[in-house]
Design a protein around this motif. Structure first.
Motif, PDB file in Angstrom:
ATOM      1  N   ASN A  98       0.996  -1.023  -0.153  1.00 19.85           N
ATOM      2  CA  ASN A  98      -0.102  -0.248  -0.157  1.00 19.85           C
ATOM      3  C   ASN A  98       1.118   1.222   0.147  1.00 19.85           C
ATOM      4  N   LEU A  99       2.125   1.369  -0.084  1.00 20.85           N
ATOM      5  CA  LEU A  99       2.282   2.353  -1.006  1.00 20.85           C
ATOM      6  C   LEU A  99       2.305   3.889  -1.608  1.00 20.85           C
ATOM      7  N   LYS A 100       2.695   4.607  -0.648  1.00 20.21           N
ATOM      8  CA  LYS A 100       1.903   6.218  -1.277  1.00 20.21           C
ATOM      9  C   LYS A 100       3.197   6.956  -0.974  1.00 20.21           C
ATOM     10  N   SER A 101       2.753   8.043  -1.412  1.00 23.32           N
ATOM     11  CA  SER A 101       4.387   9.114  -1.101  1.00 23.32           C
ATOM     12  C   SER A 101       5.309   9.138  -1.874  1.00 23.32           C
ATOM     13  N   GLN A 102       5.631   9.934  -2.757  1.00 24.36           N
ATOM     14  CA  GLN A 102       7.133  10.762  -3.418  1.00 24.36           C
ATOM     15  C   GLN A 102       8.755   8.857  -2.772  1.00 24.36           C
ATOM     16  N   LEU A 103       8.471   9.447  -2.128  1.00 29.79           N
ATOM     17  CA  LEU A 103       9.260   8.359  -1.226  1.00 29.79           C
ATOM     18  C   LEU A 103       9.747   6.954  -1.710  1.00 29.79           C
ATOM     19  N   PHE A 104       8.639   6.290  -2.245  1.00 33.14           N
ATOM     20  CA  PHE A 104       8.684   5.211  -2.457  1.00 33.14           C
ATOM     21  C   PHE A 104       8.398   4.494  -3.860  1.00 33.14           C
ATOM     22  N   GLU A 105       8.516   6.218  -5.027  1.00 37.83           N
ATOM     23  CA  GLU A 105       8.392   6.552  -6.172  1.00 37.83           C
ATOM     24  C   GLU A 105       9.399   5.475  -6.791  1.00 37.83           C
ATOM     25  N   GLY A 106       8.788   4.225  -7.448  1.00 40.61           N
ATOM     26  CA  GLY A 106       8.963   3.765  -8.936  1.00 40.61           C
ATOM     27  C   GLY A 106       9.459   2.386  -7.841  1.00 40.61           C
ATOM     28  N   ILE A 107       9.017   2.280  -6.762  1.00 39.17           N
ATOM     29  CA  ILE A 107       9.471   0.889  -5.488  1.00 39.17           C
ATOM     30  C   ILE A 107       8.058  -0.259  -5.869  1.00 39.17           C
ATOM     31  N   PRO A 108       8.453  -1.287  -6.173  1.00 42.61           N
ATOM     32  CA  PRO A 108       7.390  -2.212  -6.789  1.00 42.61           C
ATOM     33  C   PRO A 108       6.645  -2.549  -5.236  1.00 42.61           C
ATOM     34  N   ALA A 133       3.937   0.934  15.397  1.00 38.95           N
ATOM     35  CA  ALA A 133       2.872   2.211  14.575  1.00 38.95           C
ATOM     36  C   ALA A 133       1.662   1.520  14.512  1.00 38.95           C
ATOM     37  N   PRO A 134       0.448   1.296  14.913  1.00 37.69           N
ATOM     38  CA  PRO A 134      -0.607   0.748  14.294  1.00 37.69           C
ATOM     39  C   PRO A 134      -1.250   1.333  13.038  1.00 37.69           C
ATOM     40  N   LEU A 135      -1.526   0.763  12.049  1.00 41.20           N
ATOM     41  CA  LEU A 135      -2.530   1.826  10.750  1.00 41.20           C
ATOM     42  C   LEU A 135      -3.297   2.908  11.435  1.00 41.20           C
ATOM     43  N   CYS A 136      -3.197   3.939  10.735  1.00 41.78           N
ATOM     44  CA  CYS A 136      -3.367   5.500  10.894  1.00 41.78           C
ATOM     45  C   CYS A 136      -3.808   6.132   9.377  1.00 41.78           C
ATOM     46  N   ALA A 137      -3.883   7.263   9.282  1.00 45.98           N
ATOM     47  CA  ALA A 137      -4.533   8.271   8.410  1.00 45.98           C
ATOM     48  C   ALA A 137      -3.018   8.402   8.014  1.00 45.98           C
ATOM     49  N   GLU A 138      -1.591   8.660   8.557  1.00 45.92           N
ATOM     50  CA  GLU A 138      -0.321   9.134   8.098  1.00 45.92           C
ATOM     51  C   GLU A 138       0.712   8.147   7.758  1.00 45.92           C
ATOM     52  N   ALA A 139      -0.344   6.813   7.219  1.00 49.29           N
ATOM     53  CA  ALA A 139       0.522   5.973   7.119  1.00 49.29           C
ATOM     54  C   ALA A 139       0.615   5.567   5.396  1.00 49.29           C
ATOM     55  N   ILE A 140       1.552   5.675   5.459  1.00 54.16           N
ATOM     56  CA  ILE A 140       2.584   5.619   3.939  1.00 54.16           C
ATOM     57  C   ILE A 140       3.006   4.015   2.859  1.00 54.16           C
ATOM     58  N   ALA A 141       3.306   2.666   4.231  1.00 50.66           N
ATOM     59  CA  ALA A 141       3.808   1.695   3.439  1.00 50.66           C
ATOM     60  C   ALA A 141       2.923   1.131   5.144  1.00 50.66           C
ATOM     61  N   THR A 142       2.161  -0.545   4.715  1.00 49.68           N
ATOM     62  CA  THR A 142       1.961  -1.255   5.805  1.00 49.68           C
ATOM     63  C   THR A 142       2.742  -2.342   5.536  1.00 49.68           C
ATOM     64  N   SER A 143       2.879  -2.942   6.191  1.00 49.00           N
ATOM     65  CA  SER A 143       3.400  -4.400   6.316  1.00 49.00           C
ATOM     66  C   SER A 143       2.523  -5.582   7.540  1.00 49.00           C
TER      67      SER A 143
END
Lengths: 251, 197
Positions: free
Chosen positions: B121-131, B144-154
């Motif tokens: 669930n990658l979001k943000s420029q930080l993960f540009e080009g990352i599959p 950190a639990p899931l939250c509105a500011e999450a830009i990746a989940t595991s």
């Protein structure tokens, strides 16, 4: 999902890589930095450097090597061998080691585990345990397996966990060098005894042994040396086969 | 570009310096407020125990400097956790950038989580080009639990936030400096993030 790890071990003597067979008959097997680079680019998830030098300069030689390895590779690595004080650990971590592994010094002075975990965090303290079965009991051995203690493997594993070790690296002396597979029964029991990750070592001979150590032995990681060093098994092929067997790996 | 790794005596920062060096860029270690304020990119690392690390930050006054920074800041591992509201570890008050409370892993899983886990669930420029689902190396007992500011989940027993972002602040639970080529790509993306400064 957390992947099962494949770890390569490099035995180091005086800054050079060697490979011990059953902890004896050492032979030179190359430049450790080049080997580390090769493995980090060819599928290894982690590396362990085990220093067996006995010279006075060993501390400095090892610290220099750790710095060169940290500069070169971008996967985690652990350093072990002769670590017996907070200062030893401090130098190695400062030079870029991710974790240190204690063995004999932890048995002789269990408080060292507590002290190191408090100072540097459990995540970088691995306790290596060498054990073999004597009269049906798994007994901890010291000095590369040469000296028997009276300590039961499972009791010791619980104690190192309670003292703050972040991982256990278990080597079965009965299996090491045999190439007949890992000590899966002891490993399963260990995984019931402790909640920290377990690295299995000793006995890897073919790809099926790795499938078994994860399926039957419930190990979190498997470590091997000679099968990788002598190219009997390629880590990438091994991982493809693990994946085919529904074992999660990083490919 | 001036890259500063905040040096407050917490953990293995040599590895981060070397990771940038392999990319051909120099990063400097510093605890100077001036130097940190003037940097173009800031890495906020951290390994060890939360309350102890927070104490160190307070002692140096960096705890009040970091939240005021306007250039891209990347918290790594404990660094990310200290940017959250709080952490269960040592009942630590964090710097409150990310609106989430850090908890300890529980249940039938090994703790610490050590090893390579995939990020989704990658979001943000930080993960540009990352599959999606690439593997990153992590070592941690708190998350950190899931939250509105999450830009990746595991996933480890539960789904958790493995990366966070709020404005110019980024945080990753994993260690990009130890995560092979994909990790290096994430660090490189961080350097390429568009920023006002």
């Amino acid at each position: 999902m957390l992947a099962k790890r494949i770890i390569t071990c490099l035995d180091i003597k005086d800054g050079r890589a060697v490979k011990g067979i059953n902890f004896l008959n050492l032979r030179d097997a190359g430049n450790p930095v080049e080997m580390a680079k090769f493995y980090s680019e060819n599928g290894a998830d982690e590396l362990v450097f085990l220093d067996i030098s006995a010279t006075e300069e060993r501390r400095k030689t090892l610290a220099d090597l750790v710095l060169k390895v940290a500069e070169t590779i971008s996967i985690p690595f652990t350093v072990g061998g002769g670590i017996s004080s907070v200062e030893d650990v401090e130098i190695l971590l400062k030079n870029g080691a991710d974790k240190v592994s204690l063995n004999t010094s932890a048995v002789k002075n269990p408080k060292l585990i507590t002290e190191l975990a408090a100072k540097f965090g459990s995540q970088c303290i691995v306790v290596a345990i060498d054990a073999k079965q004597l009269h049906d009991e798994w007994i901890v051995h010291l000095l590369g397996g040469k000296v028997a203690t009276k300590i039961n493997l499972f009791h010791w594993a619980r104690e190192v966990e309670n003292r703050g070790a972040g991982e256990i690296l278990f080597t079965s002396m009965d299996h090491d060098g045999t190439k007949n597979g890992f000590a899966n029964i002891a490993l399963t029991k260990l995984s019931e005894e402790v909640k920290i990750p377990l690295i299995a070592s000793g006995g890897a001979g073919n790809i099926n042994h790795f499938v078994d150590v994860f399926d039957e032995g419930k190990a979190d990681a498997a470590l091997a040396a000679s099968v990788f060093h002598y190219k009997e098994i390629s880590i990438l092929e091994l991982k493809s086969e693990l994946k085919r067997n529904q074992i999660p790996v990083r490919l | 570009m001036k890259i500063v790794i905040i040096d407050y005596g917490a953990g293995n920062i040599q590895s981060i310096k070397f990771a940038f060096k392999r990319m051909g860029v120099e990063a400097i270690l510093s605890d100077s407020k001036e130097e940190i304020r003037q940097a173009d990119r800031i890495i906020f690392p951290g390994v060890g125990e939360a309350s102890y690390a927070m104490q160190k930050l307070k002692k140096s006054g960096l705890d009040t400097v970091i939240p005021t920074l306007s250039q891209p800041v990347l918290g790594i591992c404990l660094g990310m956790q200290l940017l959250c509201n709080s952490s269960k570890e040592g009942n630590t008050q964090g710097m409150g950038i990310f609106n989430v409370d850090v908890k300890k892993f529980e249940g039938n899983i090994k703790v610490p989580q050590i090893g390579w886990n995939n990020i989704s669930n990658l979001k943000s420029q930080l993960f540009e080009g990352i599959p999606e689902n690439e593997f990153m190396y992590s070592v941690h007992s708190f998350y950190a639990p899931l939250c509105a500011e999450a830009i990746a989940t595991s996933e480890y027993g539960i789904q958790y936030a493995s990366a966070l972002q709020k404005n110019n602040f980024y945080g990753v639970q994993f260690h990009p400096e130890k995560s092979s080529k994909v990790g290096a790509q994430i660090l490189s993306n961080f350097l390429n993030i568009n920023s006002k400064k």
